[in-house]
Write a protein that holds these residues in place. Sequence first.
Motif, PDB file in Angstrom:
ATOM      1  N   HIS A 141       0.846  -1.186   0.000  1.00 50.25           N
ATOM      2  CA  HIS A 141       0.000   0.000   0.000  1.00 50.25           C
ATOM      3  C   HIS A 141       0.882   1.238   0.000  1.00 50.25           C
ATOM      4  CE1 HIS A 141      -2.979   2.964   1.325  1.00 50.25           C
ATOM      5  NE2 HIS A 141      -3.886   2.128   0.867  1.00 50.25           N
ATOM      6  N   LEU A 180      -6.286   0.688   2.850  1.00 50.63           N
ATOM      7  CA  LEU A 180      -5.333   0.068   3.769  1.00 50.63           C
ATOM      8  C   LEU A 180      -6.015  -0.990   4.642  1.00 50.63           C
ATOM      9  CD1 LEU A 180      -2.493  -0.099   4.837  1.00 50.63           C
ATOM     10  CD2 LEU A 180      -2.924   1.927   6.238  1.00 50.63           C
ATOM     11  N   GLU A 233      -6.291  -4.321   2.908  1.00 50.38           N
ATOM     12  CA  GLU A 233      -5.043  -5.083   2.888  1.00 50.38           C
ATOM     13  C   GLU A 233      -4.755  -5.728   4.243  1.00 50.38           C
ATOM     14  OE1 GLU A 233      -2.291  -5.733   0.422  1.00 50.38           O
ATOM     15  OE2 GLU A 233      -4.288  -5.766  -0.462  1.00 50.38           O
ATOM     16  N   GLU A 249       0.593   4.068   1.400  1.00 48.86           N
ATOM     17  CA  GLU A 249       0.699   4.776   2.676  1.00 48.86           C
ATOM     18  C   GLU A 249       1.733   4.151   3.603  1.00 48.86           C
ATOM     19  OE1 GLU A 249      -0.873   7.510   3.428  1.00 48.86           O
ATOM     20  OE2 GLU A 249      -2.411   7.617   1.861  1.00 48.86           O
ATOM     21  N   VAL A 250       2.179   2.938   3.291  1.00 47.28           N
ATOM     22  CA  VAL A 250       3.067   2.193   4.191  1.00 47.28           C
ATOM     23  C   VAL A 250       4.366   1.871   3.471  1.00 47.28           C
ATOM     24  CG1 VAL A 250       3.349   0.103   5.566  1.00 47.28           C
ATOM     25  CG2 VAL A 250       1.116   1.223   5.450  1.00 47.28           C
ATOM     26  N   TRP A 288       6.642  -2.883   6.577  1.00 43.75           N
ATOM     27  CA  TRP A 288       5.804  -3.840   7.305  1.00 43.75           C
ATOM     28  C   TRP A 288       6.715  -4.796   8.064  1.00 43.75           C
ATOM     29  CZ3 TRP A 288       0.594  -3.351   7.396  1.00 43.75           C
ATOM     30  CH2 TRP A 288      -0.029  -2.652   6.364  1.00 43.75           C
ATOM     31  N   GLY A 314       2.456  -1.643  10.273  1.00 38.87           N
ATOM     32  CA  GLY A 314       2.731  -0.867   9.070  1.00 38.87           C
ATOM     33  C   GLY A 314       3.129   0.553   9.422  1.00 38.87           C
ATOM     34  N   ASP A 336       4.537   4.436   8.099  1.00 37.70           N
ATOM     35  CA  ASP A 336       4.630   5.299   6.909  1.00 37.70           C
ATOM     36  C   ASP A 336       6.062   5.765   6.709  1.00 37.70           C
ATOM     37  OD1 ASP A 336       5.121   7.389   8.677  1.00 37.70           O
ATOM     38  OD2 ASP A 336       3.129   8.290   8.466  1.00 37.70           O
ATOM     39  N   ARG A 338      -7.715   6.179   6.844  1.00 37.58           N
ATOM     40  CA  ARG A 338      -8.790   5.264   6.481  1.00 37.58           C
ATOM     41  C   ARG A 338      -9.442   5.693   5.167  1.00 37.58           C
ATOM     42  NH1 ARG A 338     -11.809   4.272  12.380  1.00 37.58           N
ATOM     43  NH2 ARG A 338     -10.021   3.221  13.371  1.00 37.58           N
ATOM     44  N   ALA A 373      -0.863   1.315  10.870  1.00 39.80           N
ATOM     45  CA  ALA A 373      -1.720   0.136  10.730  1.00 39.80           C
ATOM     46  C   ALA A 373      -1.190  -1.003  11.578  1.00 39.80           C
ATOM     47  CB  ALA A 373      -1.811  -0.305   9.273  1.00 39.80           C
ATOM     48  N   VAL A 393      -6.548   0.506  11.859  1.00 35.67           N
ATOM     49  CA  VAL A 393      -5.953   1.454  10.907  1.00 35.67           C
ATOM     50  C   VAL A 393      -6.173   2.850  11.449  1.00 35.67           C
ATOM     51  CG1 VAL A 393      -6.084   2.416   8.573  1.00 35.67           C
ATOM     52  CG2 VAL A 393      -6.274  -0.061   8.916  1.00 35.67           C
TER      53      VAL A 393
END
Length: 355
Positions: free
Chosen positions: A36, A133, A136, A38-39, A42, A93, A95, A129, A102, A124
């Motif tokens: 994603h 995300l 996922e 935004e991330v 992970w 997650g 950023d 939101r 997340a 999240v």
Amino acid sequence: MTVDAHEPRDTGDAAPAPPRLSERLGDVREPAVPRHPEVSTWRAAARDDLEAIVELTRACDRVDHPSWFTPRDEIEEVFDASWIDPAWDTLLGFDGDGRLVAIGGIIVHPSRDVHAHVYLTGRVHPEVRGRGLGREVLRWEEERALQALAELDLAVPAAVFAYAEEGDVALQHLAERRGFAPERWFTTMVRDLAVEIPTVEASGDAVICAYEPALKEATRVARNDAFRDHWGSLETPPERWDHFAEGPFLRPDLSRVATEGDRVVALALGSVNEEDWAAQGYTSVYIDLIGVTRDRRGRRLAPAVITALLQAARDAGLDKAVLDVDTESPTGANSLYGALGFAPTERVVALVRRY
């Protein structure tokens, strides 16, 4: 928060065991790490991430259910409970600025002899939101849940649970698109302790008294018997009971049990989390568990222990009592609570996928 046709009934007839989970689930793939924009990173959670997890959880709580906060002790349990392996059961997650946005997570219930239950616990951040995300995170959680069930490889019914606040329509739709179905609604109910509280006498040989640590095991046994025919409920083993009974929130001085000799036959256990009070606008006790052993039902023991707890909370200077109830409880608990002065407020839906 938790009998329908999916739950065991004490009928005396042994149902044939289903095929083992590995046969029912077939080939289960390794959970794919979410992708994603935004991330940027992970990874699994570590204890050093606790403060960031608490901060994200608080941000979600303020939006999802602003009248109460997830206790820090409950969050930290992920790193302390023997039935949770953070290296496999969590995913964080971050950023590009290193902020946690997340959380993916599963919890496999430690009792697995009758049913195998897995709970999805992802969150999240509200600020990100509506951008895919959550989809996922939910996908990863379900894939990890199926992997965990396949690893158990038991010959028992299995289910994966996701819980959503009534207003969280997005999560409900995401879960339903992945095959989850809404099975039960749980309602929060509140009672003003300034309103007169009736006194209900215990019947038979039962004696109402304050809960004390010496009664811990007898109360666990009573809890397991009382909830054996409740939807979604599995036996609480000693380690998990210790997390609750020896945790920082249970208030033995407010909690009440009914005993017959050395046996506990009814319970109303309350906890106090002062962190909730500012958000609620009042002081309160939360009634975590109310139950009567199945051979003592119909004797007014439930209202006896509940009203005794309410009186103790009132005498301690608290304003209100709060509890959650299954709206289809087989014991008619929601009607009982209404008759005792509790009024419904918020609702949560349990979305379930069964295997």
